[in-house]
Structure formats: structure tokens, C-alpha cells
Design an enzyme around this catalytic site. Structure first.
Site, PDB file in Angstrom:
ATOM      1  N   HIS A 123      36.251  39.952  51.355  1.00 45.20           N
ATOM      2  CA  HIS A 123      35.773  39.543  50.032  1.00 45.20           C
ATOM      3  C   HIS A 123      34.773  38.401  50.255  1.00 45.20           C
ATOM      4  CE1 HIS A 123      36.008  37.620  46.053  1.00 45.20           C
ATOM      5  NE2 HIS A 123      36.487  38.759  45.607  1.00 45.20           N
ATOM      6  N   ASP A 200      43.235  35.454  54.385  1.00 49.04           N
ATOM      7  CA  ASP A 200      43.033  35.556  52.951  1.00 49.04           C
ATOM      8  C   ASP A 200      44.124  36.484  52.411  1.00 49.04           C
ATOM      9  OD1 ASP A 200      42.311  36.243  50.413  1.00 49.04           O
ATOM     10  OD2 ASP A 200      40.266  36.864  50.906  1.00 49.04           O
ATOM     11  N   GLN A 203      45.256  39.534  48.190  1.00 49.48           N
ATOM     12  CA  GLN A 203      45.724  40.876  47.793  1.00 49.48           C
ATOM     13  C   GLN A 203      47.051  41.260  48.427  1.00 49.48           C
ATOM     14  OE1 GLN A 203      44.419  42.652  45.455  1.00 49.48           O
ATOM     15  NE2 GLN A 203      42.451  41.628  45.197  1.00 49.48           N
ATOM     16  N   LYS A 226      46.726  36.891  40.612  1.00 51.12           N
ATOM     17  CA  LYS A 226      46.820  38.282  41.084  1.00 51.12           C
ATOM     18  C   LYS A 226      48.278  38.670  41.310  1.00 51.12           C
ATOM     19  CE  LYS A 226      42.391  38.127  43.493  1.00 51.12           C
ATOM     20  NZ  LYS A 226      41.468  38.877  42.627  1.00 51.12           N
ATOM     21  N   CYS A 364      32.811  42.431  45.072  1.00 45.20           N
ATOM     22  CA  CYS A 364      32.569  41.245  45.907  1.00 45.20           C
ATOM     23  C   CYS A 364      32.755  41.546  47.395  1.00 45.20           C
ATOM     24  CB  CYS A 364      33.445  40.067  45.501  1.00 45.20           C
ATOM     25  SG  CYS A 364      33.134  39.493  43.844  1.00 45.20           S
TER      26      CYS A 364
HETATM   27  N1  7TS Z   1      40.060  37.437  48.481  1.00 45.80           N
HETATM   28  C1  7TS Z   1      40.314  38.695  48.104  1.00 45.80           C
HETATM   29  C2  7TS Z   1      40.748  39.697  49.118  1.00 45.80           C
HETATM   30  C3  7TS Z   1      40.168  39.043  46.754  1.00 45.80           C
HETATM   31  O1  7TS Z   1      40.425  40.284  46.377  1.00 45.80           O
HETATM   32  C4  7TS Z   1      39.748  38.062  45.822  1.00 45.80           C
HETATM   33  C5  7TS Z   1      39.498  38.401  44.379  1.00 45.80           C
HETATM   34  C6  7TS Z   1      39.542  36.770  46.275  1.00 45.80           C
HETATM   35  C7  7TS Z   1      39.698  36.492  47.610  1.00 45.80           C
HETATM   36  C8  7TS Z   1      39.171  35.662  45.365  1.00 45.80           C
HETATM   37  O2  7TS Z   1      40.238  35.309  44.578  1.00 45.80           O
HETATM   38  P1  7TS Z   1      40.083  34.145  43.472  1.00 45.80           P
HETATM   39  O3  7TS Z   1      41.358  34.222  42.714  1.00 45.80           O
HETATM   40  O4  7TS Z   1      39.922  32.873  44.207  1.00 45.80           O
HETATM   41  O5  7TS Z   1      38.892  34.516  42.650  1.00 45.80           O
HETATM   42  N2  7TS Z   1      39.246  39.763  44.141  1.00 45.80           N
HETATM   43  C9  7TS Z   1      38.758  40.330  43.018  1.00 45.80           C
HETATM   44  C10 7TS Z   1      38.593  41.691  42.878  1.00 45.80           C
HETATM   45  O6  7TS Z   1      38.888  42.537  43.730  1.00 45.80           O
HETATM   46  N3  7TS Z   1      38.048  41.964  41.657  1.00 45.80           N
HETATM   47  O7  7TS Z   1      37.897  40.792  41.032  1.00 45.80           O
HETATM   48  C11 7TS Z   1      38.313  39.776  41.853  1.00 45.80           C
END
Ligand code: 7TS
Length: 406
Positions: A123, A200, A203, A226, A364
Site C-alpha cells: 500500500h 504493515d 489488513q 479496519k 493505493c
Molecule cells: N496498509 C494497508 C495494507 C492498507 O490496506 C491501508 C488502507 C493502509 C495501510 C492505510 O491505512 P490507514 O488506516 O492508515 O489509512 N487501505 C485501504 C484500502 O484498501 N482502501 O482504502 C484504504
């Protein structure tokens, strides 16, 4: 006792609403999951009955709020099997956690010509922070290749790993492909060359049992929203000895021990990394989300999602012109696909008209899109409250959409 599907669904008020006159089918969980009533109530209760600023008041409310916030930290530590709650830093989310590591560890250890190893399926949140510090330090970014079915190419990993590799940053589960990466084995190999391992976990925490000690992660970042928790809260795990040696990230109140005009000494872990008034309501909501996951049982969550993923994948294989992106044997709750000659966006718009929320686009992960020579996918991503009936609704809707568009 395993909760029934209707027990689980009844905990999520939003699932009762309609979208465009149809019952909501929410398949955009990888972007953000919906919130159970337990989480909503925990936040409501906190603001109604316990709110005050924490760690600094002698009065009752401040002490109650402090206790609730620190209990949440303990719950996170137990949830990912950290050795100690002081290894848990509350952040805004995975993005902030990774930026914290890049700007502290990265700044401290990187020199010109050092390498940061990432992968083609990261990501942007696990890529851009590394690019920023690499540019500043003259370090070089290398990336592990992805195989056609969506796995990290272990040959490529071995070839790229060297004494120059100082940091290996990898996602536990891919948000676009759903692939569960063998992070434990890869962390072991990275440690052999002396690299730090940053994972990371945005997910993974909603779908699988995570054990940071078993993986031997040096750092592990995740987002509350999430995993059934509120927005604006997440956590970063770091091994205690590393958190003790890297510099603080944000300067301000709460993170100091003693301040004079010229300089300051910093607070103990974890407060050294939590400058300013933190997101107490968020942490307390996250605690309720962790309790929800624990009560629902993470293995049950994985099983439900796997069944849905298999059902949708098999149905899509029977539709002409569908190309699945990401067919690794080890996957978690994500189905990405394209339809020949049809725009993913147009499919997304028609599905929305039928009450079905999917995501379309590059998610992303632009380097991954480049790897497959595509601009985006249609992505359905599951949570424990989704049902087989909803998958059938989506497949029927997709067939209708494709008739309209072709
Ligand atoms: N890493 C992964 C693997 C992600 O899927 C996401 C967000 C992030 C980092 C960032 O997370 P945040 O909470 O700090 O924004 N992924 C997604 C997605 O798949 N669609 O919208 C956001």
C-alpha cells in the site's frame, strides 16, 4: 460459543439501512469496516460518563479516563501478543505508525547507499514514508517482485536481501490481492542480514490471529477502523529495546520527563511517542472492537470470510471475460477482478445503484497495478457480518451490470 450470523449482524446498526432502495450489501471492508453497537456504546459511555484529560489530573474523572485508556493499551498488547503494554504506541492508524518508524528509526540508522527493501504489493502507506526518508538520507529503495498469482517472489526476495538492506518493510496481508505473506519466514531471513523488519498489519489484524513475538516483528502497525474500531486510532508495536533507542517522533506535552528552555528529557515508554492529548475515545472504542473480535472468535471470522471469498471466486470463474487478480493459495477476505472491455468504475457505479458497496480503482497500490499492466480492479472485501446470500446478490447484480455495459 460461536455466534450465529444473525447475532453478529444484529450488532451492526448500519446493516439495517437501505441504499438506493435496496438492503445495503457492504463489501468495502478492506477500506474500512462497519462498527458494532459495542464500539458505538463504549465511545458514547466514555463521553457521557468518564471524559477528562488523562495522565495529569488528580481528580476522579481524569483517573477514570486514564485507566480506561491504559486498559485499552493492555488489550492491544494481549491481542497481538506483545511482551508488554509499554511496547504499544497509540497512533492515528497504520499510516502514522509507519511514518513514525521511517522518521525515527530511518533517520537514526540510514546512511547514503543503504537499502530499504519493500515489495511491489505494498500500500502507498508502506512505500511513500520510506521514499521520503530515503530521499533525505540518500538511501535506495528496492522492491521484491510479485508472481503472476499474487505471491511475493521468494527468489527475488533472496536476491535483493543483502548486507546493504537496513530495513525490510512488508505488508502482512495485501489489501488488493488478499495474499497472506509468509512474514515470519521473511522476517527471519531479513534479520540474518541485520535488517529491521517493519510489518504493515492494516489488513491482517481484522482477519487473522497475529502474534508479533512469534513473527519476530521489530515493528508492527495497524488501524483500528479496519478491525471494527473507530477511525482516527491505530497502534504501532515496537520491540522495547528499539523503542528505547530511537528518538521521539512528535514533541510536546505528555511525552517529556523534564523541560527547560534549552532542552528536554523524554518520558518513559510508551509516552515518549505520544506527544499531546491522545485520542482517548478512539482507544476505548478500539478496546471494545478487540473485545468484539475476541468474543466472535478470530478463527470463526477467518472461516466465514474464507467461505465467502471461495464462493465469490468460484462464481466469478463462471462469468465470461472475468480476470481475477490475486489467486494465491493463502488469502484473506479479498476478491479483486476485472472484466474484459468494461470499465471497473462503471461496474462500481451500477453495483452501488443496486445497494452494493465495492471499491474500484488502484486501491493505493499503483506499483502493483503497473506490475499487472492494469489501471485498477473491482474489489469485494469481506467482514464477519457478510453472508453467502449477499455474495449471491452481488453475482446477480454483476451479471445485470455486465449485460447493461456490454
Ligand atoms: N496498509 C494497508 C495494507 C492498507 O490496506 C491501508 C488502507 C493502509 C495501510 C492505510 O491505512 P490507514 O488506516 O492508515 O489509512 N487501505 C485501504 C484500502 O484498501 N482502501 O482504502 C484504504
Amino acid at each position: 460459543m460461536i455466534k450465529t450470523a444473525s447475532d453478529i449482524r444484529s450488532s451492526f446498526p448500519i446493516l439495517r439501512r437501505e441504499v438506493n432502495g435496496k438492503p445495503l450489501v457492504y463489501f468495502d471492508n478492506a477500506a474500512s469496516s462497519q462498527k458494532p453497537i459495542q464500539v458505538i456504546n463504549a465511545i458514547d459511555n466514555y463521553y457521557r460518563n468518564h471524559h477528562a484529560n488523562i495522565h495529569r489530573g488528580v481528580h476522579a474523572l481524569s483517573q477514570e479516563a486514564t485507566m480506561m485508556y491504559e486498559d485499552a493499551r493492555l488489550a492491544v498488547a494481549e491481542f497481538i501478543n506483545a511482551e508488554s503494554a509499554s511496547e504499544i504506541i497509540f497512533t492515528r492508524g497504520a499510516t502514522e505508525g509507519i511514518n513514525l518508524v521511517a522518521q525515527t528509526l530511518g533517520r537514526q540508522i540510514l546512511n547514503e547507499g543503504d537499502e530499504i527493501l519493500v515489495t511491489f504489493m505494498e500500500h502507498h502507506s508502506n512505500l511513500v514514508p520510506w521514499q521520503m526518508i530515503a530521499q533525505e538520507k540518500g538511501a535506495v529503495i528496492k522492491a521484491v517482485e510479485v508472481t503472476e498469482d499474487g505471491q511475493l517472489d521468494q527468489e527475488s526476495f533472496k536476491n535483493l536481501l543483502s548486507k546493504r538492506t537496513k530495513i525490510f518493510a512488508v505488508g502482512h496481508v495485501s489489501n488488493t490481492l488478499g495474499t497472506i505473506n509468509p512474514v515470519k519466514e521473511m522476517a527471519h531471513a531479513a534479520h540474518q542480514v541485520g535488517a529491521y523488519v517493519v510489518i504493515d498489519g492494516a489488513q491482517s489484524t481484522p482477519h487473522l490471529k497475529v502474534d508479533v513475538q512469534n513473527i519476530d516483528a521489530d515493528f508492527y502497525a495497524a488501524s483500528g477502523h479496519k478491525m471494527y474500531g473507530p477511525t482516527g486510532i491505530g497502534f504501532l508495536y515496537g520491540k522495547k529495546n528499539l523503542l528505547n533507542t530511537i528518538p521521539p517522533y512528535h514533541g510536546g506535552g505528555e511525552m517529556i520527563s523534564r523541560v527547560s528552555i534549552e532542552k528536554s528529557t523524554y518520558a518513559e515508554l510508551p509516552f515518549k511517542f505520544e506527544g499531546g492529548t491522545p485520542n482517548m475515545a478512539g482507544a476505548i472504542g478500539l478496546h471494545a472492537a478487540i473485545d468484539f473480535i475476541r468474543e466472535t472468535d478470530i478463527q470463526h471470522i477467518s472461516d466465514v470470510e474464507e467461505r465467502l471469498e471461495n464462493k465469490l471466486t468460484n462464481a466469478l470463474k463462471n462469468i465470461e471475460g472475468i480476470r481475477l487478480i490475486g489467486t494465491a493459495p493463502e488469502k484473506a477476505g479479498v476478491v479483486s477482478f476485472l472484466v474484459d472491455g468494461v470499465s471497473a468504475y462503471d461496474v462500481g457505479v451500477i453495483l452501488d445503484q443496486l445497494g452494493i458497496a465495492v471499491r474500484t480503482g488502484h486501491h493505493c497500490t499503483e506499483p502493483l497495478m503497473d506490475r499487472y499492466g492494469i489501471r485498477g480492479t473491482i474489489r469485494a472485501s469481506f467482514a464477519v457480518y457478510n453472508t453467502e446470500e449477499e455474495v449471491e446478490i452481488m453475482v446477480n447484480a454483476l451479471n445485470r451490470a455486465l449485460k447493461m455495459l456490454s
